[in-house]
Motif scaffolding. Sequence first.
Motif, mmCIF file in Angstrom:
data_model
loop_
_atom_site.group_PDB
_atom_site.id
_atom_site.type_symbol
_atom_site.label_atom_id
_atom_site.label_comp_id
_atom_site.label_asym_id
_atom_site.label_seq_id
_atom_site.Cartn_x
_atom_site.Cartn_y
_atom_site.Cartn_z
ATOM 1 N N ASP A 49 64.576 -31.196 25.350
ATOM 2 C CA ASP A 49 65.728 -32.090 25.243
ATOM 3 C C ASP A 49 66.515 -31.862 23.956
ATOM 4 O O ASP A 49 67.367 -32.651 23.595
ATOM 5 C CB ASP A 49 65.268 -33.547 25.354
ATOM 6 N N HIS A 50 66.179 -30.769 23.242
ATOM 7 C CA HIS A 50 66.908 -30.435 22.021
ATOM 8 C C HIS A 50 67.504 -29.034 22.120
ATOM 9 O O HIS A 50 66.996 -28.203 22.849
ATOM 10 C CB HIS A 50 65.966 -30.461 20.805
ATOM 11 N N ILE A 51 68.584 -28.808 21.336
ATOM 12 C CA ILE A 51 69.148 -27.473 21.245
ATOM 13 C C ILE A 51 69.141 -27.083 19.770
ATOM 14 O O ILE A 51 69.504 -27.897 18.918
ATOM 15 C CB ILE A 51 70.612 -27.458 21.726
ATOM 16 N N VAL B 217 69.949 -24.608 10.387
ATOM 17 C CA VAL B 217 69.653 -24.732 11.818
ATOM 18 C C VAL B 217 69.105 -26.126 12.068
ATOM 19 O O VAL B 217 68.175 -26.560 11.392
ATOM 20 C CB VAL B 217 68.606 -23.673 12.258
ATOM 21 N N GLU B 218 69.715 -26.822 13.012
ATOM 22 C CA GLU B 218 69.243 -28.175 13.313
ATOM 23 C C GLU B 218 68.910 -28.300 14.793
ATOM 24 O O GLU B 218 69.604 -27.737 15.637
ATOM 25 C CB GLU B 218 70.333 -29.201 12.960
ATOM 26 N N ALA B 219 67.858 -29.037 15.067
ATOM 27 C CA ALA B 219 67.530 -29.339 16.461
ATOM 28 C C ALA B 219 68.345 -30.564 16.840
ATOM 29 O O ALA B 219 68.134 -31.645 16.297
ATOM 30 C CB ALA B 219 66.043 -29.600 16.595
ATOM 31 N N ILE B 220 69.294 -30.363 17.748
ATOM 32 C CA ILE B 220 70.182 -31.469 18.115
ATOM 33 C C ILE B 220 69.771 -32.017 19.473
ATOM 34 O O ILE B 220 69.611 -31.250 20.421
ATOM 35 C CB ILE B 220 71.627 -30.943 18.207
ATOM 36 N N PRO B 221 69.625 -33.322 19.582
ATOM 37 C CA PRO B 221 69.312 -33.872 20.903
ATOM 38 C C PRO B 221 70.471 -33.601 21.878
ATOM 39 O O PRO B 221 71.637 -33.790 21.518
ATOM 40 C CB PRO B 221 69.169 -35.379 20.645
ATOM 41 N N VAL B 222 70.117 -33.164 23.068
ATOM 42 C CA VAL B 222 71.127 -32.854 24.085
ATOM 43 C C VAL B 222 72.008 -34.080 24.329
ATOM 44 O O VAL B 222 73.226 -33.973 24.452
ATOM 45 C CB VAL B 222 70.435 -32.384 25.387
#
Length: 349
Positions: free
Chosen positions: A312-314, A327-332
């Motif tokens: 559920d992250h990009i 770099v960040e893990a972004i919630p969809v």
Amino acid sequence: METIFVKGGTGSSRILAGESLENLKSYIPPSGVFIITDSNVNRIYGKSFPGHPVFVTEPGESSKATETVLSACRWLLDKGAGRDSFILGIGGGIVCDIAGFTASVFMRGVRFGFVATTLLAQVDASVGGKNGVNLDGYKNIIGCFNQPDFVICDTEMLVSLPPEEIKNGLAEAVKHTLIDNRNMFKTIWDNAGEIKELKNTGVLNRLISHSVHVKAAIVNRDENEQGERRKLNLGHTWGHAIEKITGMPHGKAVSIGLVFAARLSEHKGLLKPRDRERLTELLVRLELPTASSTDPMQVLTALLKDKKREADHIHFVMIKSIGRVVVEAIPVRWLQDYVKQHKKDIPAF
Ligand code: ADP
Ligand code: ZN
């Protein structure tokens, strides 16, 4: 001429920025060399190639296929190539991919080197040791990491490129300044006109060296795209989706992707509005697009189908300033909300 070393887990490579095709002979063995190129490059530069057998592919993405690799392997067998042969790819990113992958699998791998003939190949594609071909419309599905012995980047060979091809390479060069500036952003800013028209070889060579340094430094730390190498995807998450939908050339789509990344970074409070404006202005100076008329919701749907989606992250590369990315893990969910709320602004960059 400047030599930049790349040390990957699969071997090391020398990138020769500003070297000339004329000096190619001093980098390859005297015999047992097999050249892979495409018909455009062969037509323009074939007479300057060293006197070794030449395998000529059709230009274009459709040649980046296992069928071409098989034909090249059959040709190599037919010509008596063996384990000690050397494969030389002379061409753009596509030729380098085909040549590098063929060399990596022919008889379990033979030595190889490239003469990169497009700006995109010189600043990006031929550096880093990725070799691969497409499968059934999916990009780079079959491939490997393997470093060429050398990559020659001859700026003289760029003069025959269509202007659109130059722009493709410039978008990646701008991307590299955002990752690690080293004053190159200002150099491009000050010399945009001359760079576009290939009028200043000195600046062009510095631009190529800069890109190679930035990419090599990252690849040296992380060859396999686990952490650090992800930074090189800056502008590519949104850019790839636009490329897929519109069929726009890679560099142009990346340019739009860079502006999208800047907008998102600004929205998150990471990037100053002024820096986002400077980036946009630089891309405009290079005659690169900063907006697309495609519906952002459609782009988002294509993006979410992309292989880079992790649960559920990009992983999204954000810009903190010109020369610093994170770099960040972004919630969809968050991304969907952002695009929904800002879809009116996004095409109107
Ligand atoms: P890239 O992925 O680096 O853009 P390609 O291999 O797709 O490279 O090459 C783009 C196009 O430019 C192809 O049609 C190729 O034949 C052509 N090309 C490559 N190098 C040159 C050159 N130096 N001069 C003119 N055309 C070239
Ligand atoms: Zn790219």
